[in-house]
Design an enzyme around this catalytic site. Structure first.
Site, short mmCIF file in Angstrom:
data_model
loop_
_atom_site.label_atom_id
_atom_site.label_comp_id
_atom_site.label_asym_id
_atom_site.label_seq_id
_atom_site.Cartn_x
_atom_site.Cartn_y
_atom_site.Cartn_z
N ASP A 41 53.64 -159.80 -22.81
CA ASP A 41 54.64 -158.66 -23.07
C ASP A 41 54.04 -157.39 -23.41
OD1 ASP A 41 56.43 -160.31 -22.18
OD2 ASP A 41 57.32 -161.02 -24.28
N ASP A 52 83.44 -130.34 -8.18
CA ASP A 52 82.40 -131.33 -7.60
C ASP A 52 82.40 -132.53 -8.81
OD1 ASP A 52 81.69 -129.95 -5.46
OD2 ASP A 52 80.36 -128.94 -6.74
N ASP A 99 77.87 -128.42 -7.99
CA ASP A 99 77.79 -127.51 -9.09
C ASP A 99 79.00 -127.00 -9.91
OD1 ASP A 99 78.85 -125.84 -7.37
OD2 ASP A 99 77.49 -124.07 -7.57
N ASP A 112 77.71 -130.63 -1.76
CA ASP A 112 78.44 -129.34 -1.77
C ASP A 112 77.84 -128.36 -1.18
OD1 ASP A 112 80.80 -127.93 -2.32
OD2 ASP A 112 79.50 -126.74 -4.11
#
Length: 879
Positions: free
Chosen positions: A647, A542, A538, A281
């Site tokens: 692990d 958007d 923002d 934007d």
């Protein structure tokens, strides 16, 4: 109220317990459930308990990460102001905004939020619609105009009539794009499901085959054959794979938080590493969302310059009072107010939308004059020499308009009667780009990310901004864009958008005059074209595109709706951190890739070693006639030690040093399995060779001709074969990790992190001590003897010999890995070299993150800057 419903947004909430149950279902959970049932049926309570604990730990982590994500619709509801001033029961009263209905008469006053879509009855107001449309300046609204819910009145007071409420408002339709959010596992989880499915299926096939062979060939009892098969299956299934990946992502999230980026969805970090298209934007994202005077000032007499014109503009305002509008804020912030104090303001006429200017009467040194500022055409008509100036002024205005630059004209009187007006100057102003935006866009392009501007603002303004930022100034309007389905359901959006509109979108620098549905469709078309899209924004306008994009990024100061729709939220102004976030995400990707390559290779090595040991190396062939040791296997406790130590060490992979790729990264599972298979094959050959040599050295008959005898290695007992192979498999596993972590480079290309090195070193030390000092005993009917148990020095040094053997094969393994990568690169096998460099229809649509709607690291080395190295570097790191 019954007819139109409440003036609020409905939300769809999935209960937490349903999310938790979903985490207990899938290929890996099902395999673990089966293993648990068998272990409990065999009364192996400790093993079954460990598996059950891991099962619920995985589910709990998945549930927590899902619940932590913000709910965009709830945030939109919270952003509605709770009260509205409405005319009810013959009087004005404050009521709950959610019970406002069409036809209500409401008060729209400065400082208040517009409670619904309302028509202005009479008079005029100024409304801030930046959060809805991206327009920087307030919009003047007069009788008949519609003030939209979600906007704010900044000046004036009028009565308005409610026209639309709730989901029928402009604000509500935007919110509807965010509704009905489907469960989203994230791209990394689809990758993990594929990897786990392949490994689990392969392990099941091999273990079932092995089970039948043990029952038929070796005549083992059903219980014994089943116990060995289940234990082998359990250690081959990558049980902790999701925990390790989640931990790695969480550590990446912590690293991003240091860069002032809050991650609301962990799997978005992995998606960020693949981003090759950034849709941004303009207002508040690329720009400051604050009008500023530009250096260019057109003057019409020699005594004036930009400073004097600014002083005159400030004199046409209350310069020592709070600014009344955005233009006053801009002018008073740039002018020399101390100079203004030398004048006495006798009269002031505030801005009137009908005359489009302000005016003030001033006195200095006994002389009185007037000053005005306003629209160019209005002020020009007031000047005494208007016709002489008209051609020049209109050309200036036309040139500025072509560039999308706004202007403010200033004039003053020059006679004693204050009737003769003279043009003083034309100030130019623009919502300027943020200081770091231009460099951010340059860096993004260097790192393989294209940038498109998508804004609701004016096309000419967007084009000028693109020129200032060195972006493509070819900014289009939405006329050529696809239309949203009439049904309003995104599920009806055709899957041909990328094919039909992709070329047009790629050929331009962005779009202006767009609405939320346009942004949504632009992102959708680019995703269909094969791009991994990040969207920054923002405002409320958007939010739908943020939700639809692969990675939604809410910038500093974003609305609640934008923040809740986003995967990442920036807490500092500017976009420079976006590039840092991309590199950090690519580092996290490298860590996960290293882990998966290692885990796949370790699983293949382990399961094929014991599988082939059963088939091709029966112990009776080497003169061993122990009924409990007809084929090579180790006690269950050793199996569990291998799994737990591996692990446990892998939890440290999230701290490892990496070299982030300079190009976007995507998962290439075929390459991953090829590299893993090569690593596993070398380790497997070395393990089978050592097993063959060790078994050959046990029997006195074979000793004299054995390889151990020829290499000067002392003869060993049957129990020491078990501890020797346990140590060999353990060491090979950890060394494979250090080979896997450097990708196409040699294992010494860059050092591991202290955390990983210490973790692996500790585990290797434990494994070595366990093998060397294992008590002489029979466990699970298997004779075990400590590897260093013996009188001679040569026997005591057997663990060292195993270490040297493993290191020798480690070099061979790493050489095979590097050769494999070079072969894949040279011949572009499985699109290894070209996949990240091309875009097109996604060959793996199931991996593309879809958030279904209903209208809804540490870096050890600096990155290479040479352009000639970019492409080569991306080939090597794109697995």
């Amino acid at each position: 109220l019954e007819e139109y419903g409440r003036n609020e947004l409905p939300e769809k909430v999935t209960p937490g317990w349903v999310i938790f149950l979903r985490c207990l279902w899938g290929p890996m959970p099902i395999a673990i459930w089966i293993a648990c049932i068998i272990e409990f049926a065999l009364e192996n309570w400790p093993d079954g308990g460990i598996l059950l604990g891991i099962q619920f730990a995985n589910a709990t982590i998945g549930w927590y990460e899902t619940m932590k994500a913000g709910n965009a619709v709830a945030a939109l509801k919270q952003s509605l102001k709770p009260n509205a001033t409405a005319f009810r029961d013959g009087k004005w009263q404050n009521i709950d905004a959610s019970i406002v209905v069409p036809g209500d008469l409401v008060k729209l006053a400065a400082g208040s939020a517009v409670p619904a879509d309302c028509s202005v009855n009479e008079g005029s107001i100024e409304v801030d619609e930046a959060a809805l449309t991206g327009e920087s300046l307030p919009v003047t609204m007069v009788e008949g105009h519609i003030a939209k819910m979600g906007s704010t009145v900044v000046r004036g007071e009028v009565d308005g009539t409610v026209q639309f409420t709730g989901m029928y408002t402009f604000f509500g339709k935007t919110a509807l794009l965010l509704n009905s959010v489907e469960a989203d596992l994230g791209n990394i989880h689809y990758v993990l499901v594929k990897v786990m499915f392949v490994l689990t299926l392969l392990s099941l096939i091999l273990c079932i085959t092995c089970f039948g062979y043990l029952m038929g060939k070796y005549k083992l009892a059903f219980r014994d054959a089943l116990e060995f098969t289940v234990v082998l299956l359990v250690v081959s299934i990558p049980i902790a794979i999701e925990i390790v990946v989640t931990t790695t992502l969480a550590l990446g999230s912590k690293e991003l938080s240091i860069q002032k980026v809050i991650v609301t969805r962990l799997s978005s970090i992995e998606m960020m590493s693949a981003v090759n298209m950034l849709c941004s934007d303009k207002t508040g994202t690329l720009t400051l969302n604050k009008m500023e005077i530009q250096e260019t000032c057109h003057t019409f007499s020699p005594e004036h310059d930009i400073k004097s014109v600014l002083v005159l503009a400030a004199l046409a305002a209350k310069w020592r009072e709070p600014p009344r509008d955005a233009l006053d804020t801009m002018v008073l912030g740039s002018a020399n107010l101390d100079e203004c104090d030398n004048y006495e303001q006798l009269q002031f006429l505030p801005f009137d939308p009908k005359v489009k200017r302000t005016e003030a009467t001033l006195r200095r040194d006994g002389k009185t004059f007037k000053v005005t500022k306003g629209a160019p055409n209005i002020v020009l008509d007031m000047c005494h020499n208007a016709e002489d100036l008209r051609a020049r002024v209109e050309k200036i205005i036309e040139d500025l308009a072509r560039r999308g630059v706004r202007c403010l004209t200033v004039a003053r009187t020059i006679d004693d009667n204050c009737e003769k007006w003279e043009m003083s100057g034309i100030l130019t102003f623009l919502d300027p780009p943020r200081p770091d935006t231009k460099e951010t866009i340059r860096k993004a392009k260097v790192y393989g990310v294209d940038v498109k501007m998508i804004t609701g603002d004016n096309q000419l303004i967007a084009q000028e901004m693109a020129r200032m930022l060195n972006m493509d100034p070819n900014i289009l309007t939405p006329e050529g864009l696809p239309q949203f389905p009439e049904s309003g359901d995104p599920k009806d959006i055709p899957d041909t958008l990328g094919r039909d509109y992709g070329d047009m979108m790629l050929a331009c620098g962005g779009f202006a005059h767009v609405y939320p549905e346009h942004k949504y469709l632009i992102v959708e078309a680019l995703r269909q074209r094969g791009f991994t899209c990040a969207m920054t924004g923002d405002g409320v306008n958007d939010a739908p595109a943020l939700k639809r994009s692969d990675v939604g990024i809410a910038v500093h100061g974003a609305t609640d709706a934008a923040r809740a729709s986003a995967d990442m939220v920036l807490t500092d102004p500017g976009l420079s951190v976006v590039v840092d976030a991309m590199l950090i995400a690519r580092g996290v990707f490298q860590r996960m890739l290293s882990f998966l390559i290692y885990r796949v290779s370790a699983t293949l090595q382990l399961v094929f070693f014991f599988f082939l040991g059963v088939f091709i190396l029966p112990t009776e062939r080497f003169g061993i006639h122990d009924k409990s040791f007809q084929f090579f296997h180790i006690p269950v406790l050793m199996f569990m030690l291998i799994t737990l130590l591996n692990d446990g060490t892998l939890m440290a992979i999230g701290y490892d040093y990496v070299r982030p790729s300079e190009r976007p990264q995507r998962w290439n599972l075929r390459v991953l399995f090829v590299v893993s298979s090569v690593l596993a094959f070398v380790a497997l050959v070395s393990s089978l060779l050592l097993l063959w040599m060790a078994l050959d050295a046990v029997n006195e008959v074979n000793w004299e001709q054995s390889w151990f005898k020829g290499l000067g290695i002392p003869q060993i007992d049957q129990g020491q074969v078990v501890t020797m192979l346990y140590l060999k498999v353990s060491i090979s596993d950890f060394l494979t990790l250090f080979a896997a972590r450097t990708g196409a480079d040699w294992f010494w290309a860059y050092r591991p992190s202290p955390v990983l090195f210490f973790g692996a070193g500790l585990s290797l030390a434990i494994s070595t001590c366990v093998a060397a000092f294992w008590p002489d005993q029979t466990m699970d009917d298997i004779i075990t003897i400590g590897l260093s148990h013996g009188d001679s020095t040569a026997v005591k040094l057997l663990p060292l010999w195993v270490w040297l053997y493993c290191i020798f094969w480690w070099f061979l393994q790493d050489a095979a890995k590097v050769a494999t990568y070079k072969f894949l690169d040279h011949y572009d096998i499985f699109s290894y070299r070209t996949e990240a460099l091309t875009s097109g229809p996604d060959p793996h649509p199931q991996r593309r993150r879809s958030r279904g709607m209903s209208i809804g690291g540490n870096i050890d080395e600096p990155l290479i800057k040479s352009q000639t190295r970019l492409r080569s570097n991306s080939w090597k790191s794109n697995h």
